[in-house]
Scaffold this motif. Structure first.
Motif, PDB file in Angstrom:
ATOM      1  N   VAL A 103      35.049  40.791  46.555  1.00  0.00           N
ATOM      2  CA  VAL A 103      35.399  39.981  47.719  1.00  0.00           C
ATOM      3  C   VAL A 103      34.500  40.423  48.866  1.00  0.00           C
ATOM      4  O   VAL A 103      34.553  41.578  49.282  1.00  0.00           O
ATOM      5  CB  VAL A 103      36.883  40.169  48.112  1.00  0.00           C
ATOM      6  N   GLY A 104      33.691  39.510  49.363  1.00  0.00           N
ATOM      7  CA  GLY A 104      32.801  39.847  50.465  1.00  0.00           C
ATOM      8  C   GLY A 104      31.879  41.004  50.145  1.00  0.00           C
ATOM      9  O   GLY A 104      31.593  41.829  51.003  1.00  0.00           O
ATOM     10  N   GLY A 105      31.448  41.088  48.894  1.00  0.00           N
ATOM     11  CA  GLY A 105      30.539  42.147  48.476  1.00  0.00           C
ATOM     12  C   GLY A 105      31.207  43.485  48.186  1.00  0.00           C
ATOM     13  O   GLY A 105      30.532  44.464  47.888  1.00  0.00           O
ATOM     14  N   ARG A 106      32.516  43.540  48.272  1.00  0.00           N
ATOM     15  CA  ARG A 106      33.253  44.789  48.037  1.00  0.00           C
ATOM     16  C   ARG A 106      34.241  44.591  46.892  1.00  0.00           C
ATOM     17  O   ARG A 106      34.730  43.493  46.652  1.00  0.00           O
ATOM     18  CB  ARG A 106      34.024  45.206  49.291  1.00  0.00           C
ATOM     19  N   THR A 107      34.576  45.672  46.213  1.00  0.00           N
ATOM     20  CA  THR A 107      35.555  45.618  45.139  1.00  0.00           C
ATOM     21  C   THR A 107      36.953  45.545  45.731  1.00  0.00           C
ATOM     22  O   THR A 107      37.294  46.299  46.636  1.00  0.00           O
ATOM     23  CB  THR A 107      35.444  46.865  44.248  1.00  0.00           C
ATOM     24  N   ALA A 108      37.747  44.628  45.217  1.00  0.00           N
ATOM     25  CA  ALA A 108      39.152  44.511  45.613  1.00  0.00           C
ATOM     26  C   ALA A 108      40.011  44.748  44.376  1.00  0.00           C
ATOM     27  O   ALA A 108      39.733  44.200  43.312  1.00  0.00           O
ATOM     28  CB  ALA A 108      39.437  43.129  46.185  1.00  0.00           C
ATOM     29  N   ILE A 109      41.026  45.565  44.531  1.00  0.00           N
ATOM     30  CA  ILE A 109      42.015  45.796  43.477  1.00  0.00           C
ATOM     31  C   ILE A 109      43.324  45.222  43.995  1.00  0.00           C
ATOM     32  O   ILE A 109      43.718  45.485  45.136  1.00  0.00           O
ATOM     33  CB  ILE A 109      42.180  47.297  43.163  1.00  0.00           C
ATOM     34  N   PHE A 110      44.010  44.444  43.150  1.00  0.00           N
ATOM     35  CA  PHE A 110      45.233  43.772  43.594  1.00  0.00           C
ATOM     36  C   PHE A 110      46.157  43.512  42.415  1.00  0.00           C
ATOM     37  O   PHE A 110      45.753  43.607  41.259  1.00  0.00           O
ATOM     38  CB  PHE A 110      44.898  42.458  44.311  1.00  0.00           C
ATOM     39  N   CYS A 111      47.406  43.181  42.735  1.00  0.00           N
ATOM     40  CA  CYS A 111      48.405  42.834  41.727  1.00  0.00           C
ATOM     41  C   CYS A 111      48.564  41.320  41.712  1.00  0.00           C
ATOM     42  O   CYS A 111      49.077  40.745  42.669  1.00  0.00           O
ATOM     43  CB  CYS A 111      49.737  43.501  42.061  1.00  0.00           C
ATOM     44  N   PRO A 112      48.153  40.669  40.644  1.00  0.00           N
ATOM     45  CA  PRO A 112      48.227  39.204  40.607  1.00  0.00           C
ATOM     46  C   PRO A 112      49.674  38.667  40.640  1.00  0.00           C
ATOM     47  O   PRO A 112      49.897  37.542  41.070  1.00  0.00           O
ATOM     48  CB  PRO A 112      47.532  38.829  39.310  1.00  0.00           C
ATOM     49  N   ALA A 113      50.628  39.488  40.236  1.00  0.00           N
ATOM     50  CA  ALA A 113      52.021  39.027  40.219  1.00  0.00           C
ATOM     51  C   ALA A 113      52.629  38.964  41.610  1.00  0.00           C
ATOM     52  O   ALA A 113      53.449  38.095  41.899  1.00  0.00           O
ATOM     53  CB  ALA A 113      52.867  39.941  39.333  1.00  0.00           C
ATOM     54  N   THR A 114      52.228  39.862  42.484  1.00  0.00           N
ATOM     55  CA  THR A 114      52.850  39.916  43.808  1.00  0.00           C
ATOM     56  C   THR A 114      51.887  39.594  44.947  1.00  0.00           C
ATOM     57  O   THR A 114      52.293  39.556  46.102  1.00  0.00           O
ATOM     58  CB  THR A 114      53.483  41.301  44.065  1.00  0.00           C
ATOM     59  N   GLN A 115      50.629  39.366  44.594  1.00  0.00           N
ATOM     60  CA  GLN A 115      49.629  38.940  45.567  1.00  0.00           C
ATOM     61  C   GLN A 115      48.981  37.654  45.039  1.00  0.00           C
ATOM     62  O   GLN A 115      47.826  37.646  44.656  1.00  0.00           O
ATOM     63  CB  GLN A 115      48.567  40.013  45.764  1.00  0.00           C
ATOM     64  N   PRO A 116      49.737  36.568  45.040  1.00  0.00           N
ATOM     65  CA  PRO A 116      49.221  35.338  44.433  1.00  0.00           C
ATOM     66  C   PRO A 116      48.033  34.768  45.210  1.00  0.00           C
ATOM     67  O   PRO A 116      47.990  34.852  46.436  1.00  0.00           O
ATOM     68  CB  PRO A 116      50.417  34.389  44.490  1.00  0.00           C
ATOM     69  N   GLU A 117      47.114  34.229  44.458  1.00  0.00           N
ATOM     70  CA  GLU A 117      45.928  33.613  45.078  1.00  0.00           C
ATOM     71  C   GLU A 117      46.343  32.300  45.727  1.00  0.00           C
ATOM     72  O   GLU A 117      47.061  31.497  45.137  1.00  0.00           O
ATOM     73  CB  GLU A 117      44.848  33.391  44.028  1.00  0.00           C
ATOM     74  N   VAL A 118      45.885  32.093  46.936  1.00  0.00           N
ATOM     75  CA  VAL A 118      46.166  30.870  47.680  1.00  0.00           C
ATOM     76  C   VAL A 118      45.051  29.889  47.392  1.00  0.00           C
ATOM     77  O   VAL A 118      43.884  30.226  47.568  1.00  0.00           O
ATOM     78  CB  VAL A 118      46.273  31.138  49.197  1.00  0.00           C
ATOM     79  N   THR A 119      45.412  28.706  46.924  1.00  0.00           N
ATOM     80  CA  THR A 119      44.395  27.692  46.658  1.00  0.00           C
ATOM     81  C   THR A 119      44.425  26.644  47.754  1.00  0.00           C
ATOM     82  O   THR A 119      45.460  26.387  48.352  1.00  0.00           O
ATOM     83  CB  THR A 119      44.626  27.015  45.293  1.00  0.00           C
TER      84      THR A 119
END
Length: 120
Positions: A103-119
């Motif tokens: 993300v923006g040239g940096r590594t992002a670590i996240f939980c897909p279950a509780t940090q849903p992607e906004v479309t």
């Protein structure tokens, strides 16, 4: 509000030292994890309640870092930074595994279950 009028991704905004000094890549992941906000969410998609929550979580997370001398293993249970790597179990008990994305040239670590992607 320091995020007012911003349109970029929230992870990049958190790390922008002109907006908020002192938040680096890994702490931005922690803040977004605690807030349940996906790192690619656009700032202009956040409501006032979420922005306020990000502010409070930022203060709490950075204070925990100060209190523990930034020794990640000493952070409270439920903190992402205790085991921040793709494929690790999410520390929030969701049963999901952590994912990695650039993300923006940096590594992002996240939980897909509780940090849903906004479309859209």
């Amino acid at each position: 509000d320091c995020l007012a009028g911003r349109r970029g991704m929230v992870k990049s905004a958190l790390m922008n030292q002109k907006i908020m000094a002192g938040i680096g890549n890994i702490w931005s992941d922690e803040i977004l994890f605690q807030a349940g906000v996906h790192p690619t969410t656009k700032v202009n998609q956040l409501d006032d309640k979420t922005i306020h929550s990000l502010w409070e979580i930022t203060q709490r997370a950075l204070q925990a870092g100060i209190d523990t001398g930034a020794t990640y293993r000493d952070l409270p249970d439920g903190y992402l930074l205790r085991n921040r790597e793709a494929g690790a179990p999410s520390p929030n008990g969701s049963g999901a595994t952590l994912e990695k994305r650039t993300v923006g040239g940096r590594t992002a670590i996240f939980c897909p279950a509780t940090q849903p992607e906004v479309t859209s």
